[in-house]
Motif scaffolding. Sequence first.
Motif, PDB file in Angstrom:
ATOM      1  N   GLU A   1      22.678  -9.101 -26.913  1.00  0.00           N
ATOM      2  CA  GLU A   1      23.935  -8.429 -26.594  1.00  0.00           C
ATOM      3  C   GLU A   1      23.737  -7.256 -25.633  1.00  0.00           C
ATOM      4  OE1 GLU A   1      25.577  -7.004 -30.272  1.00  0.00           O
ATOM      5  OE2 GLU A   1      23.779  -5.842 -30.777  1.00  0.00           O
ATOM      6  N   ASP A   2      24.813  -6.974 -24.893  1.00  0.00           N
ATOM      7  CA  ASP A   2      24.832  -5.842 -23.967  1.00  0.00           C
ATOM      8  C   ASP A   2      23.718  -5.967 -22.924  1.00  0.00           C
ATOM      9  OD1 ASP A   2      26.997  -4.561 -25.358  1.00  0.00           O
ATOM     10  OD2 ASP A   2      25.554  -3.961 -26.896  1.00  0.00           O
ATOM     11  N   ILE A   3      23.769  -7.059 -22.180  1.00  0.00           N
ATOM     12  CA  ILE A   3      22.743  -7.371 -21.186  1.00  0.00           C
ATOM     13  C   ILE A   3      23.362  -7.331 -19.795  1.00  0.00           C
ATOM     14  CG2 ILE A   3      20.907  -8.962 -20.542  1.00  0.00           C
ATOM     15  CD1 ILE A   3      20.752  -8.076 -23.465  1.00  0.00           C
ATOM     16  N   THR A   4      22.683  -6.683 -18.859  1.00  0.00           N
ATOM     17  CA  THR A   4      23.125  -6.642 -17.467  1.00  0.00           C
ATOM     18  C   THR A   4      21.967  -7.017 -16.552  1.00  0.00           C
ATOM     19  OG1 THR A   4      22.553  -4.289 -17.266  1.00  0.00           O
ATOM     20  CG2 THR A   4      24.810  -4.818 -17.916  1.00  0.00           C
TER      21      THR A   4
ATOM     22  N   ILE B   1      25.400 -14.614 -28.593  1.00  0.00           N
ATOM     23  CA  ILE B   1      25.257 -14.057 -27.247  1.00  0.00           C
ATOM     24  C   ILE B   1      26.570 -13.378 -26.887  1.00  0.00           C
ATOM     25  CG2 ILE B   1      24.953 -14.646 -24.804  1.00  0.00           C
ATOM     26  CD1 ILE B   1      23.149 -16.965 -25.759  1.00  0.00           C
ATOM     27  N   ARG B   2      26.548 -12.062 -26.699  1.00  0.00           N
ATOM     28  CA  ARG B   2      27.803 -11.342 -26.464  1.00  0.00           C
ATOM     29  C   ARG B   2      27.611 -10.117 -25.570  1.00  0.00           C
ATOM     30  NH1 ARG B   2      28.156  -9.858 -32.788  1.00  0.00           N
ATOM     31  NH2 ARG B   2      26.654  -8.141 -32.861  1.00  0.00           N
ATOM     32  N   ASN B   3      28.717  -9.719 -24.974  1.00  0.00           N
ATOM     33  CA  ASN B   3      28.741  -8.550 -24.094  1.00  0.00           C
ATOM     34  C   ASN B   3      27.717  -8.695 -22.967  1.00  0.00           C
ATOM     35  OD1 ASN B   3      30.586  -7.599 -25.991  1.00  0.00           O
ATOM     36  ND2 ASN B   3      29.093  -6.300 -27.022  1.00  0.00           N
ATOM     37  N   ILE B   4      27.896  -9.754 -22.177  1.00  0.00           N
ATOM     38  CA  ILE B   4      26.954 -10.098 -21.110  1.00  0.00           C
ATOM     39  C   ILE B   4      27.647  -9.970 -19.757  1.00  0.00           C
ATOM     40  CG2 ILE B   4      25.358 -11.842 -20.244  1.00  0.00           C
ATOM     41  CD1 ILE B   4      24.810 -10.929 -23.170  1.00  0.00           C
ATOM     42  N   GLN B   5      27.015  -9.247 -18.843  1.00  0.00           N
ATOM     43  CA  GLN B   5      27.466  -9.167 -17.457  1.00  0.00           C
ATOM     44  C   GLN B   5      26.261  -9.415 -16.565  1.00  0.00           C
ATOM     45  OE1 GLN B   5      29.512  -5.411 -16.875  1.00  0.00           O
ATOM     46  NE2 GLN B   5      31.426  -6.254 -17.659  1.00  0.00           N
TER      47      GLN B   5
ATOM     48  N   PHE C   1      29.342 -17.403 -28.425  1.00  0.00           N
ATOM     49  CA  PHE C   1      29.382 -16.787 -27.102  1.00  0.00           C
ATOM     50  C   PHE C   1      30.647 -15.933 -27.042  1.00  0.00           C
ATOM     51  CE2 PHE C   1      26.942 -20.652 -26.707  1.00  0.00           C
ATOM     52  CZ  PHE C   1      25.886 -20.314 -25.867  1.00  0.00           C
ATOM     53  N   GLU C   2      30.473 -14.636 -26.816  1.00  0.00           N
ATOM     54  CA  GLU C   2      31.619 -13.725 -26.890  1.00  0.00           C
ATOM     55  C   GLU C   2      31.509 -12.638 -25.818  1.00  0.00           C
ATOM     56  OE1 GLU C   2      33.866 -10.970 -30.288  1.00  0.00           O
ATOM     57  OE2 GLU C   2      31.845 -11.756 -30.645  1.00  0.00           O
ATOM     58  N   ASN C   3      32.608 -12.380 -25.137  1.00  0.00           N
ATOM     59  CA  ASN C   3      32.665 -11.347 -24.097  1.00  0.00           C
ATOM     60  C   ASN C   3      31.557 -11.546 -23.065  1.00  0.00           C
ATOM     61  OD1 ASN C   3      34.815 -10.199 -25.510  1.00  0.00           O
ATOM     62  ND2 ASN C   3      33.485  -8.804 -26.637  1.00  0.00           N
ATOM     63  N   VAL C   4      31.574 -12.706 -22.460  1.00  0.00           N
ATOM     64  CA  VAL C   4      30.570 -13.090 -21.465  1.00  0.00           C
ATOM     65  C   VAL C   4      31.249 -13.189 -20.099  1.00  0.00           C
ATOM     66  CG1 VAL C   4      28.976 -14.883 -20.691  1.00  0.00           C
ATOM     67  CG2 VAL C   4      29.147 -14.319 -23.132  1.00  0.00           C
TER      68      VAL C   4
ATOM     69  N   CYS D   1      30.140 -24.491 -32.332  1.00  0.00           N
ATOM     70  CA  CYS D   1      29.930 -23.435 -31.335  1.00  0.00           C
ATOM     71  C   CYS D   1      31.236 -22.658 -31.150  1.00  0.00           C
ATOM     72  CB  CYS D   1      29.485 -24.048 -30.010  1.00  0.00           C
ATOM     73  SG  CYS D   1      29.057 -22.820 -28.756  1.00  0.00           S
ATOM     74  N   SER D   2      31.160 -21.331 -31.270  1.00  0.00           N
ATOM     75  CA  SER D   2      32.324 -20.469 -31.118  1.00  0.00           C
ATOM     76  C   SER D   2      32.306 -19.818 -29.738  1.00  0.00           C
ATOM     77  CB  SER D   2      32.324 -19.399 -32.215  1.00  0.00           C
ATOM     78  OG  SER D   2      33.380 -18.485 -32.022  1.00  0.00           O
ATOM     79  N   VAL D   3      33.437 -19.906 -29.021  1.00  0.00           N
ATOM     80  CA  VAL D   3      33.534 -19.345 -27.665  1.00  0.00           C
ATOM     81  C   VAL D   3      34.755 -18.449 -27.600  1.00  0.00           C
ATOM     82  CG1 VAL D   3      33.766 -19.885 -25.215  1.00  0.00           C
ATOM     83  CG2 VAL D   3      32.430 -21.389 -26.698  1.00  0.00           C
ATOM     84  N   ARG D   4      34.532 -17.159 -27.274  1.00  0.00           N
ATOM     85  CA  ARG D   4      35.627 -16.214 -27.154  1.00  0.00           C
ATOM     86  C   ARG D   4      35.436 -15.331 -25.925  1.00  0.00           C
ATOM     87  NH1 ARG D   4      34.444 -16.088 -32.744  1.00  0.00           N
ATOM     88  NH2 ARG D   4      33.195 -14.169 -32.517  1.00  0.00           N
ATOM     89  N   ASN D   5      36.450 -15.321 -25.089  1.00  0.00           N
ATOM     90  CA  ASN D   5      36.462 -14.449 -23.912  1.00  0.00           C
ATOM     91  C   ASN D   5      35.229 -14.674 -23.035  1.00  0.00           C
ATOM     92  OD1 ASN D   5      37.460 -12.486 -22.168  1.00  0.00           O
ATOM     93  ND2 ASN D   5      36.430 -10.819 -23.257  1.00  0.00           N
ATOM     94  N   VAL D   6      35.037 -15.907 -22.619  1.00  0.00           N
ATOM     95  CA  VAL D   6      33.902 -16.271 -21.753  1.00  0.00           C
ATOM     96  C   VAL D   6      34.427 -16.630 -20.377  1.00  0.00           C
ATOM     97  CG1 VAL D   6      32.048 -17.952 -21.366  1.00  0.00           C
ATOM     98  CG2 VAL D   6      32.451 -17.024 -23.671  1.00  0.00           C
ATOM     99  N   THR D   7      33.904 -15.943 -19.363  1.00  0.00           N
ATOM    100  CA  THR D   7      34.289 -16.212 -17.972  1.00  0.00           C
ATOM    101  C   THR D   7      33.037 -16.539 -17.169  1.00  0.00           C
ATOM    102  OG1 THR D   7      36.151 -14.675 -18.129  1.00  0.00           O
ATOM    103  CG2 THR D   7      35.430 -15.324 -15.908  1.00  0.00           C
ATOM    104  N   ILE D   8      32.993 -17.750 -16.629  1.00  0.00           N
ATOM    105  CA  ILE D   8      31.853 -18.175 -15.819  1.00  0.00           C
ATOM    106  C   ILE D   8      32.385 -18.575 -14.447  1.00  0.00           C
ATOM    107  CG2 ILE D   8      29.985 -19.844 -15.585  1.00  0.00           C
ATOM    108  CD1 ILE D   8      29.839 -19.969 -18.619  1.00  0.00           C
ATOM    109  N   GLN D   9      31.955 -17.855 -13.421  1.00  0.00           N
ATOM    110  CA  GLN D   9      32.474 -18.090 -12.062  1.00  0.00           C
ATOM    111  C   GLN D   9      31.375 -18.547 -11.127  1.00  0.00           C
ATOM    112  OE1 GLN D   9      34.141 -14.185 -11.331  1.00  0.00           O
ATOM    113  NE2 GLN D   9      36.148 -14.796 -12.124  1.00  0.00           N
TER     114      GLN D   9
END
Length: 445
Positions: A354-357, A391-395, A417-420, A437-445
Amino acid sequence: MKTRLFTCLVLLAICVSGAGKKKVVKQDLWPDGTPISAWFSDTTRVDLSGLKRYVVTDYGVDGFSAEVQTAKIQAVIDRCAQEGGGVVVIPRGTFISGALFFKPKTHLKIEEGGELQGAQRIKYYPVLKTRLEGQTLDYFAALVNADGVDGFTITGPGTINGNGQPFWEEFWIRRKINKNCTNLEAMRPRNVYISNSKDVTVQDVKIINSAFWTNHLYRCENVRYLGCFIYAPTENVTPVDPKRGAPSSDAIDLDVCKNVLIHGCYMHVNDDAVVLKGGKGTWADKDENNGPNSNIIIEDCTYGKVHGCLTLGSESLHDRNVILRRINVKSATRVLWLKMRPDTPQHYEYVTVEDITGTCGSFLVVRPWTQFFKPEDREDMPLSTCNNITIRNIQMTTKNFFDVGTSEKYRLKDFTFENVSVQDEKKAFDPAMIENCSVRNVTIQ
């Protein structure tokens, strides 16, 4: 006047009421929901100033000699132990040595400008019973060794320099001639090996250029790595191939360890950074020398170039309650790497990242690992499993955020996967590959 007096009394009552309430602090929890003890919040440096100092130059060791001075330095360590303990001090200068063995109540301090430098021939590292690549076997000692030394401390700000250049060159020459050449065949020492010890601290020290693994801990409990600089070159170590770096120079290998905090460290090595090990092979779970890793936190660290920021395997049985958080990744090949050996029963559970940049190649990798594996027939072979991976809070900017493959040899379930938010070239994210598998607020561009 009465209205003003009433208002003041109300405000006073609110203040008195609030003063009696204790501030509620949210309990930090392990991924399995159990409380994390206060021990993991304490990054206070160990203070050795009250212990007797044994400065090696006071005992005939020369900091400006090109000679290997193993015996003289070991004699200082032995004297320190015999006299009740203290701190063996490497002052300013370069001190060349082979394998050193620390004893109970002894510690190592390397002062500013001081360098403990590894001898460049394998003969200076005796063969003994040790631990390597998930096996208990006869192999070469490390530069710094501590077995059964509870409370052992290594402090900086000086340097432990493995001086690994000739070992790296020999390895790549061997590998060029024989592509199946293993690490064990190349005959290389590690920088630091600590085993069967509790309450270990390694703080504010530079540990660099290891011929093999940089730090290896086996059957240790309550271990802290604080503010360390861990480095090995990732290219240009041999004319055989300029792209090659220091082979298998893992930053920190945890082998059957419990309660480990790695805080505020910098890691740049030509292999994985923090690696969880514990045994390998079809019958590895039946070997009493093997075992699990549990309660591991890696936090507030910076990664340069590494193969994996956190790697479970390739020699690992059971890993539980592992947290990688608040890290910045400069150029990692992978962030979380779950190596699945088809020949080994493995269980990786309750892992939170979590909290990875930063920037990486692949973020999550789950693939079979078949390098040098030897499957055997076993009727009751357990099915390997990865479960409760969060896996959460990933930018991040990634080439392949979701580098996952399924297999009949293992099961993947209960991933979150949360806040990705990632910029991803591959765009292969497919949560359907994972059971529940749980997916919440995941944005993959």
